[in-house]
Design an enzyme around this catalytic site. Structure first.
Site, PDB file in Angstrom:
ATOM      1  N   TYR A  55       4.738  -2.718   4.461  1.00  0.00           N
ATOM      2  CA  TYR A  55       3.971  -3.673   5.264  1.00  0.00           C
ATOM      3  C   TYR A  55       2.657  -3.946   4.520  1.00  0.00           C
ATOM      4  O   TYR A  55       1.628  -3.329   4.793  1.00  0.00           O
ATOM      5  CB  TYR A  55       3.657  -3.100   6.646  1.00  0.00           C
ATOM      6  CG  TYR A  55       4.776  -3.166   7.657  1.00  0.00           C
ATOM      7  CD1 TYR A  55       6.086  -2.868   7.319  1.00  0.00           C
ATOM      8  CD2 TYR A  55       4.505  -3.514   8.978  1.00  0.00           C
ATOM      9  CE1 TYR A  55       7.096  -2.902   8.263  1.00  0.00           C
ATOM     10  CE2 TYR A  55       5.509  -3.556   9.930  1.00  0.00           C
ATOM     11  CZ  TYR A  55       6.793  -3.238   9.568  1.00  0.00           C
ATOM     12  OH  TYR A  55       7.790  -3.270  10.499  1.00  0.00           O
ATOM     13  N   LYS A 112      14.415   6.423  -1.266  1.00  0.00           N
ATOM     14  CA  LYS A 112      15.399   5.589  -1.974  1.00  0.00           C
ATOM     15  C   LYS A 112      15.013   5.614  -3.455  1.00  0.00           C
ATOM     16  O   LYS A 112      14.927   4.587  -4.130  1.00  0.00           O
ATOM     17  CB  LYS A 112      15.388   4.154  -1.405  1.00  0.00           C
ATOM     18  CG  LYS A 112      16.540   3.274  -1.890  1.00  0.00           C
ATOM     19  CD  LYS A 112      17.921   3.779  -1.515  1.00  0.00           C
ATOM     20  CE  LYS A 112      19.012   2.970  -2.225  1.00  0.00           C
ATOM     21  NZ  LYS A 112      20.359   3.560  -2.027  1.00  0.00           N
ATOM     22  N   ASP A 142      20.189   5.253   2.787  1.00  0.00           N
ATOM     23  CA  ASP A 142      21.538   4.799   3.162  1.00  0.00           C
ATOM     24  C   ASP A 142      22.349   5.959   3.741  1.00  0.00           C
ATOM     25  O   ASP A 142      23.011   5.825   4.785  1.00  0.00           O
ATOM     26  CB  ASP A 142      22.249   4.143   1.969  1.00  0.00           C
ATOM     27  CG  ASP A 142      22.076   4.907   0.667  1.00  0.00           C
ATOM     28  OD1 ASP A 142      21.084   5.653   0.536  1.00  0.00           O
ATOM     29  OD2 ASP A 142      22.927   4.770  -0.224  1.00  0.00           O
ATOM     30  N   ASP A 186      10.559   2.432  10.676  1.00  0.00           N
ATOM     31  CA  ASP A 186      10.800   1.440  11.731  1.00  0.00           C
ATOM     32  C   ASP A 186      12.307   1.284  11.973  1.00  0.00           C
ATOM     33  O   ASP A 186      12.785   1.312  13.105  1.00  0.00           O
ATOM     34  CB  ASP A 186      10.181   0.103  11.307  1.00  0.00           C
ATOM     35  CG  ASP A 186      10.158  -0.910  12.440  1.00  0.00           C
ATOM     36  OD1 ASP A 186       9.963  -0.503  13.592  1.00  0.00           O
ATOM     37  OD2 ASP A 186      10.339  -2.109  12.169  1.00  0.00           O
ATOM     38  N   ASP A 192      14.696   2.689  15.394  1.00  0.00           N
ATOM     39  CA  ASP A 192      15.544   1.820  16.228  1.00  0.00           C
ATOM     40  C   ASP A 192      16.977   2.353  16.245  1.00  0.00           C
ATOM     41  O   ASP A 192      17.634   2.404  17.294  1.00  0.00           O
ATOM     42  CB  ASP A 192      15.564   0.387  15.677  1.00  0.00           C
ATOM     43  CG  ASP A 192      14.412  -0.463  16.204  1.00  0.00           C
ATOM     44  OD1 ASP A 192      13.325   0.100  16.419  1.00  0.00           O
ATOM     45  OD2 ASP A 192      14.598  -1.679  16.392  1.00  0.00           O
TER      46      ASP A 192
END
Ligand code: GGG
Length: 361
Positions: free
Chosen positions: A141, A191, A224, A248, A252
């Site tokens: 962000y 990652k 992943d 984030d 969820d």
């Protein structure tokens, strides 16, 4: 039963924001007020009508002195932001993100727990109990970048992610301390096989920071594989530390795995307490169901419990959470978790359950 009220006061700024935020926030404040009556504190709520409606009228999501106004409060109780007729980056960067950054709310705490009896899309959700610690002010962000050659065939967009040693170490330290106080397991989302600079850096700084925290076992997991493990065996996670974007998405996913994103609470924390922290449910404004009285209020009410806990009202927070668990188990329930009841039915049931629990005690 009667108890002294008002001995402790908390001044809270309320931004219901957009969509279902306007339905769930008032009900959650009723639950918190009821907890205050029983646990001896008073909440002074100050409403700020900021959000998309304010933007349509004024061209900004909040006034220029918005942060100065909020800074006068002990905490901010936030609903949701987002409207179909305004680009999402305008609403998010006009309201939530300036508050998170301006108040150095570097940790976004997102607890996720399966409550027995709540239907889940997973075959085996029982025992899921984790806290996702999302880095909240940097990472993906970022405002660094730009659009070039707009409208031409050669148009391009550049978006830089910013990872600082200080910011990464700060969130890793918070997560490690939390893990030490829980089951001692910390999983870091990475990652570093594909993202060649920032993610190996994240891995190094997290490992160095966690090494200083006794009693915590650190595991690094590619995002992943993380997503797959969240679905196949979420019980393995205790505390998760993740960058802004990964955190984030994972939260969820985790919330949906235990039944509904409508159940999930979050706190944007300024751990040093130099500025107010901000508490908001994980869900957004849900324009598809807004105005129908069917949104699940549990995420907002659980967010209220998280706020009270942060403000030192642990007993009241525990009482609200216990009432939520009972109502989730026995009903009434909203449609997202298989029920037929409305927003107010569920909030009222939580309030009534709290009253019974206090009388029984
Ligand atoms: N209640 C939270 C909310 O409205 N979230 C909107 C959203 O898009 N949030 C993105 C983020 O938290 O980064």
């Amino acid at each position: 039963m009667s108890r002294a009220t008002g001995t402790r006061r908390h001044t809270i700024a309320v931004i219901a924001g957009d969509g279902i935020g306007n339905e769930v926030v008032p009900l959650a404040t009723e639950v918190i007020d009821a907890a205050g009556v029983r646990h001896g504190f008073t909440v002074d709520w100050t409403l700020y009508p900021w959000g998309s409606e304010y933007y349509r009228e004024h061209g900004v999501m909040m006034p220029r002195d918005g942060l100065d106004l909020l800074a006068q409060h002990d905490a901010v109780f936030f609903g949701a932001v987002g409207a179909p007729d305004i680009p999402d980056h305008v609403t998010l960067w006009g309201l939530l993100i300036p508050i998170r950054r301006g108040f150095h709310q570097c940790v976004n705490l997102r607890p996720v727990r399966h409550v027995p009896g709540v239907p889940s899309p997973l075959a085996n959700p029982e025992g899921t109990d984790m806290v996702i610690v999302r880095e909240n002010v940097e990472g993906e962000y970022s405002e660094v970048g730009g659009r070039f050659g707009r409208g031409t065939d050669a148009e391009l967009a550049v978006q830089e992610a910013i990872f600082t040693r200080q910011g990464t170490a700060r969130v890793a330290r918070y997560a490690a301390e939390l893990a030490a106080a829980r089951r001692g397991q910390l999983t870091s989302a990475t990652k570093s096989n594909g993202i060649i600079h920032s993610m190996p850096f994240w891995d190094e700084v997290v490992a160095q920071t966690v090494a200083a925290q006794p009693g915590v076992q650190l595991r690094s997991l590619l995002i992943d594989a993380f997503a797959a493990a969240m679905v196949t065996r979420p019980q393995q996670f205790d505390v998760v530390v993740a960058s802004n974007l990964f955190g984030d998405i994972l939260s969820d996913l985790a919330a949906a795995c235990v039944g509904s994103i409508g159940l999930a609470a979050s706190g944007n924390l300024n751990p040093e307490r130099d500025y107010p922290s901000m508490f908001e449910p994980v869900h957004g404004s849900a324009p598809d169901i807004a105005g129908r009285g069917i949104a699940n209020p549990v995420g907002q009410i659980a967010t209220g419990a998280l706020m009270l806990d942060f403000l030192g009202e642990a007993a009241a927070a525990g009482c609200i959470n216990a009432a939520i668990d009972t109502v989730l188990r026995d009903g009434p329930r909203t449609r997202d978790i298989g029920g037929t009841h409305g927003t107010r039915d569920v909030a009222d049931a939580i309030r009534e359950e709290m009253a019974h629990a206090d009388v029984d005690r």
